[in-house]
Design an enzyme around this catalytic site. Structure first.
Site, PDB file in Angstrom:
ATOM      1  N   GLU A 155       0.792  -1.242   0.000  1.00 35.57           N
ATOM      2  CA  GLU A 155       0.000   0.000   0.000  1.00 35.57           C
ATOM      3  C   GLU A 155       0.821   1.287   0.000  1.00 35.57           C
ATOM      4  OE1 GLU A 155      -2.584  -0.516   3.377  1.00 35.57           O
ATOM      5  OE2 GLU A 155      -3.617  -2.223   2.486  1.00 35.57           O
ATOM      6  N   GLU A 260      -6.067 -10.831  -1.512  1.00 37.75           N
ATOM      7  CA  GLU A 260      -6.881 -10.677  -0.287  1.00 37.75           C
ATOM      8  C   GLU A 260      -8.370 -10.615  -0.616  1.00 37.75           C
ATOM      9  OE1 GLU A 260      -5.405  -7.454   2.163  1.00 37.75           O
ATOM     10  OE2 GLU A 260      -3.326  -7.882   1.667  1.00 37.75           O
TER      11      GLU A 260
HETATM   12  C1  XIL Z   1      -6.057  -6.804   8.455  1.00 37.20           C
HETATM   13  C2  XIL Z   1      -6.306  -8.012   9.340  1.00 37.20           C
HETATM   14  O1  XIL Z   1      -7.194  -8.879   8.686  1.00 37.20           O
HETATM   15  C3  XIL Z   1      -6.850  -7.572  10.680  1.00 37.20           C
HETATM   16  O2  XIL Z   1      -6.940  -8.679  11.578  1.00 37.20           O
HETATM   17  C4  XIL Z   1      -5.957  -6.489  11.304  1.00 37.20           C
HETATM   18  O3  XIL Z   1      -6.554  -6.008  12.480  1.00 37.20           O
HETATM   19  C5  XIL Z   1      -5.745  -5.349  10.338  1.00 37.20           C
HETATM   20  O4  XIL Z   1      -5.235  -5.847   9.098  1.00 37.20           O
HETATM   21  N1  XIL Z   1      -5.027  -5.011   3.782  1.00 37.20           N
HETATM   22  C6  XIL Z   1      -3.956  -5.773   4.191  1.00 37.20           C
HETATM   23  C7  XIL Z   1      -4.118  -6.675   5.353  1.00 37.20           C
HETATM   24  O5  XIL Z   1      -2.916  -5.781   3.515  1.00 37.20           O
HETATM   25  O6  XIL Z   1      -2.916  -6.841   6.079  1.00 37.20           O
HETATM   26  C8  XIL Z   1      -5.204  -6.220   6.278  1.00 37.20           C
HETATM   27  O7  XIL Z   1      -5.396  -7.212   7.274  1.00 37.20           O
HETATM   28  C9  XIL Z   1      -6.493  -5.968   5.515  1.00 37.20           C
HETATM   29  C10 XIL Z   1      -6.274  -4.890   4.472  1.00 37.20           C
END
Ligand code: XIL
Length: 370
Positions: A155, A260
């Site tokens: 990001e 994701e």
């Molecule tokens: C999220 C997790 O799922 C949560 O448990 C945590 O509290 C915050 O992060 N983008 C990403 C992930 O790259 O690492 C994130 O994961 C969700 C958004």
């Protein structure tokens, strides 16, 4: 007689549903791409037996939901805690899965000390570069030959395609991206090194990201792939934009991963479309309509939405290395707490009881080009 046929057709459709549900995703998509999920601690330690069972049956690649983030690995300078990450990697090795590391460089879930100098003020370029190098060497080096792909930088771009003004950027400029890829490559040369981001379906963000990756390639930074997080909604992105994202990214000639995937089915509290984890809105009852149950008609709509997306993935499967869901069952999903805390979301293929939803069957059907 009519009753007999009605019963027979009911039995047949139940049988069809059951047999679809018995088809593990990893077998179904074997000719297309690897298929995976992000795991929490309960799953990879086996405390959640049901979740671990779903994972070992269906997936051939895993990502760590939180245990490899900076705050988990090096909460205090020089004090590394690999206990949970080791268990995560051991689980993947035991089940012969392709193991992903997430993430080395990010603006979230990174302790404050990383960006501070001994005087409590902003760290110098030299100090931050040394910390970046030490962290990457230690973490990537520990799992050398075990973790096959790393989300090296997560990001780094804004939604308008400009560089995010993170502490990394403020102190090191965009050079931090090239440095991170070089350090990771030095620590484990054969590992696939990815840049990972959300909302690449937005034309502006995609343009900026592709430009940034081209710059990295010009710098001879050893980037091997781009990860598109794909935190989707029912109404966004349009399927054409999903397809264009894949074909545009493919012009880079690197690997592409859907890293994701999930589909938020709840009302959006604002017009915000990104996946910035620090965003938070107040909870209101109208934002949480499926607390007690998820109606059949919504189940079908979600199944159709997943099917539309997977049709695009299958159509372009030559471009895609893996498709990974962010979490396993609805109850595990981070979308129960983001961007509004304490809601009941239904974004994945398995419900809270660990039963496959209609969306599961719909996804399975796309593998055959249906
Ligand atoms: C999220 C997790 O799922 C949560 O448990 C945590 O509290 C915050 O992060 N983008 C990403 C992930 O790259 O690492 C994130 O994961 C969700 C958004």
């Amino acid at each position: 007689m009519r009753k007999f046929f009605t019963t027979l057709s009911l039995i047949c459709s139940l049988f069809a549903i059951t047999s679809i549900c018995q088809r593990p995703l990893k077998n179904v998509f074997a000719g297309h791409f690897r298929i995976g999920a992000a795991l929490n601690e309960k799953q990879f330690t086996g405390r959640d037996k049901r979740g671990a069972g779903i994972v070992t049956t269906n997936f051939n690649t895993i990502s760590p939901e939180n245990v490899l983030k900076w705050e988990a690995i090096q909460p205090v300078e020089g004090k590394f805690d690999f206990s949970k990450a080791d268990e995560y990697v051991a689980f993947g090795e035991k089940h012969k899965m392709f193991i992903v590391g997430h993430t080395l460089v990010w603006h979230n879930q990174t302790p404050k000390w990383v960006f501070e100098g001994p005087d409590g003020k902003q760290a110098s370029k030299e100090l931050l570069t040394k910390r970046l190098r030490d962290h990457i060497f230690k973490v990537v080096g520990r799992y050398k030959g075990k973790i096959g792909a790393w989300d090296v930088v997560n990001e780094a771009m804004n939604d308008d395609g400009s560089y995010r003004e993170s502490e990394w950027f403020k102190i090191l400029g965009k050079e931090y991206l090239a440095l991170a890829f070089r350090f990771a490559h030095e620590a484990d040369p054969p590992a696939d090194l990815y840049y990972n981001d959300y909302s690449l379906e937005m034309a502006e963000k995609r343009r900026g990201t592709i430009e940034m990756v081209r710059w990295l390639l010009d710098q001879k930074a050893p980037i091997g792939g781009v990860g598109s997080q794909s935190h989707h909604r029912m109404e966004w992105p349009a399927i054409e934009d999903q397809e264009k994202t894949l074909t545009d990214l493919a012009t880079l000639g690197l690997k592409i991963a859907i890293t994701e995937l999930d589909i938020d089915v709840l009302p959006n509290p604002s017009d915000y479309r990104g996946a910035e984890v620090s965003v938070n809105f107040e909870r209101r009852p109208e934002l949480d309509p499926f607390k007690k149950s998820f109606p059949a008609e919504r189940q079908s709509a979600l199944a159709k939405r997943y099917q539309d997306l997977f049709r695009v993935f299958v159509k372009h499967s030559k471009l895609i290395d893996r498709v990974t869901f962010w979490c396993v069952t609805d109850g595990d999903s981070w979308l129960n707490g983001w961007p509004v805390r304490g809601r009941t979301n239904h974004p994945l293929l398995w419900d809270r009881a660990g039963k496959p939803k209609p969306a599961f069957g719909a996804v399975v059907e796309t593998a055959a080009g249906n």
